[in-house]
Design a protein around this motif. Structure first.
Motif, PDB file in Angstrom:
ATOM      1  N   LYS A  17       0.841  -1.211   0.000  1.00 15.68           N
ATOM      2  CA  LYS A  17       0.000   0.000   0.000  1.00 15.68           C
ATOM      3  C   LYS A  17       0.876   1.262   0.000  1.00 15.68           C
ATOM      4  CE  LYS A  17      -3.479  -2.836   0.375  1.00 15.68           C
ATOM      5  NZ  LYS A  17      -4.224  -3.246  -0.807  1.00 15.68           N
ATOM      6  N   GLN A  18       0.634   2.177   0.991  1.00 19.57           N
ATOM      7  CA  GLN A  18       1.340   3.455   0.959  1.00 19.57           C
ATOM      8  C   GLN A  18       2.817   3.330   1.333  1.00 19.57           C
ATOM      9  OE1 GLN A  18      -0.707   2.643   3.394  1.00 19.57           O
ATOM     10  NE2 GLN A  18      -0.201   3.626   5.336  1.00 19.57           N
ATOM     11  N   SER A  43      -1.474   5.029  -2.849  1.00 18.90           N
ATOM     12  CA  SER A  43      -0.900   6.113  -2.033  1.00 18.90           C
ATOM     13  C   SER A  43       0.568   5.910  -1.692  1.00 18.90           C
ATOM     14  CB  SER A  43      -1.709   6.338  -0.740  1.00 18.90           C
ATOM     15  OG  SER A  43      -3.035   6.690  -1.049  1.00 18.90           O
ATOM     16  N   THR A  93       0.650  10.581  11.768  1.00 25.54           N
ATOM     17  CA  THR A  93       0.109  11.730  11.048  1.00 25.54           C
ATOM     18  C   THR A  93      -0.714  12.580  12.011  1.00 25.54           C
ATOM     19  OG1 THR A  93      -0.021  10.427   9.054  1.00 25.54           O
ATOM     20  CG2 THR A  93      -1.284  12.466   9.078  1.00 25.54           C
ATOM     21  N   ASN A 126     -12.426  11.181   4.260  1.00 30.68           N
ATOM     22  CA  ASN A 126     -11.245  10.349   4.532  1.00 30.68           C
ATOM     23  C   ASN A 126     -10.429  10.109   3.263  1.00 30.68           C
ATOM     24  OD1 ASN A 126     -13.075   8.625   3.349  1.00 30.68           O
ATOM     25  ND2 ASN A 126     -12.671   6.895   4.722  1.00 30.68           N
ATOM     26  N   THR A 127     -11.112  10.029   2.104  1.00 27.97           N
ATOM     27  CA  THR A 127     -10.405   9.870   0.826  1.00 27.97           C
ATOM     28  C   THR A 127      -9.580  11.110   0.529  1.00 27.97           C
ATOM     29  OG1 THR A 127     -12.150   8.459  -0.072  1.00 27.97           O
ATOM     30  CG2 THR A 127     -10.691   9.511  -1.663  1.00 27.97           C
ATOM     31  N   HIS A 129      -8.549  13.380   2.680  1.00 28.07           N
ATOM     32  CA  HIS A 129      -7.486  13.534   3.669  1.00 28.07           C
ATOM     33  C   HIS A 129      -6.309  12.605   3.348  1.00 28.07           C
ATOM     34  CE1 HIS A 129      -6.400  14.112   8.204  1.00 28.07           C
ATOM     35  NE2 HIS A 129      -5.678  14.861   7.410  1.00 28.07           N
ATOM     36  N   ARG A 130      -6.618  11.373   2.913  1.00 30.32           N
ATOM     37  CA  ARG A 130      -5.554  10.415   2.586  1.00 30.32           C
ATOM     38  C   ARG A 130      -4.700  10.920   1.427  1.00 30.32           C
ATOM     39  NH1 ARG A 130      -8.642   6.314   1.881  1.00 30.32           N
ATOM     40  NH2 ARG A 130      -8.423   6.004  -0.363  1.00 30.32           N
ATOM     41  N   ARG A 131      -5.360  11.521   0.418  1.00 35.41           N
ATOM     42  CA  ARG A 131      -4.628  12.036  -0.737  1.00 35.41           C
ATOM     43  C   ARG A 131      -3.800  13.267  -0.369  1.00 35.41           C
ATOM     44  NH1 ARG A 131      -3.827   8.054  -4.131  1.00 35.41           N
ATOM     45  NH2 ARG A 131      -5.735   6.941  -4.626  1.00 35.41           N
ATOM     46  N   GLU A 133      -2.615  13.799   2.619  1.00 34.18           N
ATOM     47  CA  GLU A 133      -1.508  13.220   3.397  1.00 34.18           C
ATOM     48  C   GLU A 133      -0.365  12.795   2.483  1.00 34.18           C
ATOM     49  OE1 GLU A 133      -2.182   9.773   5.921  1.00 34.18           O
ATOM     50  OE2 GLU A 133      -3.776  10.887   6.917  1.00 34.18           O
ATOM     51  N   ARG A 134      -0.728  12.165   1.362  1.00 34.65           N
ATOM     52  CA  ARG A 134       0.298  11.694   0.429  1.00 34.65           C
ATOM     53  C   ARG A 134       1.092  12.859  -0.135  1.00 34.65           C
ATOM     54  NH1 ARG A 134       2.205   9.046  -3.998  1.00 34.65           N
ATOM     55  NH2 ARG A 134       1.444  10.650  -5.375  1.00 34.65           N
TER      56      ARG A 134
END
Length: 325
Positions: A17-18, A43, A93, A126-127, A129-131, A133-134
């Motif tokens: 994954k990330q 990610s 994070t 959440n999608t 925020h995850r992007r 974050e990346r």
């Protein structure tokens, strides 16, 4: 054609994954481009050697042109962003500030809307925020407030974030079992009773770079040829991302697609061009690609089949309820 880099990167993305990092160095051809897309979709981080510093520019150039690369550097300068990304994964994070959890996101949405004309306020938080974050990890930014300041100082980052939010998770004949059901059960019922010369109309919503639309076109062409049915096929394929639509219209894909397409289909419906495959005109002519926003633009109508995969899952329930009718 053996494609060890694509195969390895896709396996790495699925497993890590990330935490996955894909690095493309000097090399000929396009092996690795499809794999980097898989890493980015999960990610992870993607790096390519700056083509001018590479002995062979084909592989890094292909990955950069496909817009699946986060960092472009000569090989001797890759260690710094690589180490920074590794360290960012070991840090917890920081959450969005509790007193205004949506305020910073709202400001980023407004900046994105002003820059791109598209509103992401109805996408799942959440999608988003995850992007974000990346992007923070790529730039070694520690909190969302700092990222907002960075975006204000560097408007081009909004273009990168926009592409990040729309990263196409797509391949030819994705989930093969679904296409088997389509061929064996759905297509026969769609064409049953249609008079000679009738039009079969399909819409692929959220088509990304076109693989899904072309897969449907190939499947239908095979079925109609096998059954000797003289029907006209019109496939409308739409996406929010104008750059993805341009790629889809060109119908030119990295050699790595060979891992998803049966050899006989590859030979029949594609032409090899250097280190790439182009969809033959007989299939490209069945598909009309258009930039389209499902939340604001009028839908395509009078359809026999609508294919909408991997799109609604990114939207809040409110947006889903608006789209479904």
């Amino acid at each position: 054609v053996p494609l060890p880099i694509d195969y390895f990167f896709r396996s790495l993305a699925e497993d890590q994954k990330q935490r996955a990092v894909g690095i493309i160095l000097s090399g000929t051809g396009t092996d690795g481009t499809v794999g980097l897309r898989a890493i980015k979709a999960e990610s992870g981080m993607t790096i390519a050697q700056e083509p001018q510093s590479a002995k062979y520019q084909g592989m890094p150039h292909s990955a950069i042109a496909a817009e699946v690369v986060d960092v472009v550097q000569p090989a001797d300068r890759m260690s710094e962003p690589l180490l920074a990304y590794a360290l960012s994964l070991t840090r917890p994070t920081p959450p969005l500030p509790e007193h205004d959890p949506s305020l910073i996101l709202q400001k980023i949405f407004i900046l994105l809307r002003d820059r791109t004309g598209n509103d992401f306020a109805l996408y799942k938080e959440n999608t988003i925020h995850r992007r974000i974050e990346r992007r923070m990890n790529v730039h070694q930014i520690e909190n969302v407030r700092q990222y907002l300041r960075f975006v204000l100082a560097n408007p081009h980052e909004l273009d990168a974030l926009f592409q990040e939010l729309l990263i196409g998770v797509t391949t030819f004949f994705r989930d093969p079992q679904a296409f088997e059901v389509l061929a064996q059960k759905v297509l026969p019922s769609l064409v049953e009773g249609k008079p000679e010369g009738a039009i079969l109309r399909l819409w692929v919503a959220g088509c990304s770079t076109g693989e899904e639309a072309y897969s449907l076109a190939i499947l239908i062409r095979e079925y109609l040829t096998q059954k000797k049915l003289p029907l006209t096929v019109q496939i409308f394929a739409s996406d929010l991302d104008s750059r993805a639509i341009e790629t889809a219209r060109a119908g030119l894909y990295p050699i790595g697609i060979a891992g998803d397409i049966a050899p006989e289909r590859l030979q029949r419906f594609f032409t090899k061009e250097g280190g790439s495959y182009r969809v033959k005109r007989e299939i490209r002519d069945l598909v009309v690609f258009a930039t389209h926003n499902m939340l604001t633009d009028a839908p395509f109508t009078k359809l026999d089949l609508l294919s909408c995969r991997n799109l609604l899952i990114y939207l809040e329930a409110k947006a889903q309820q608006k789209i479904l009718p």
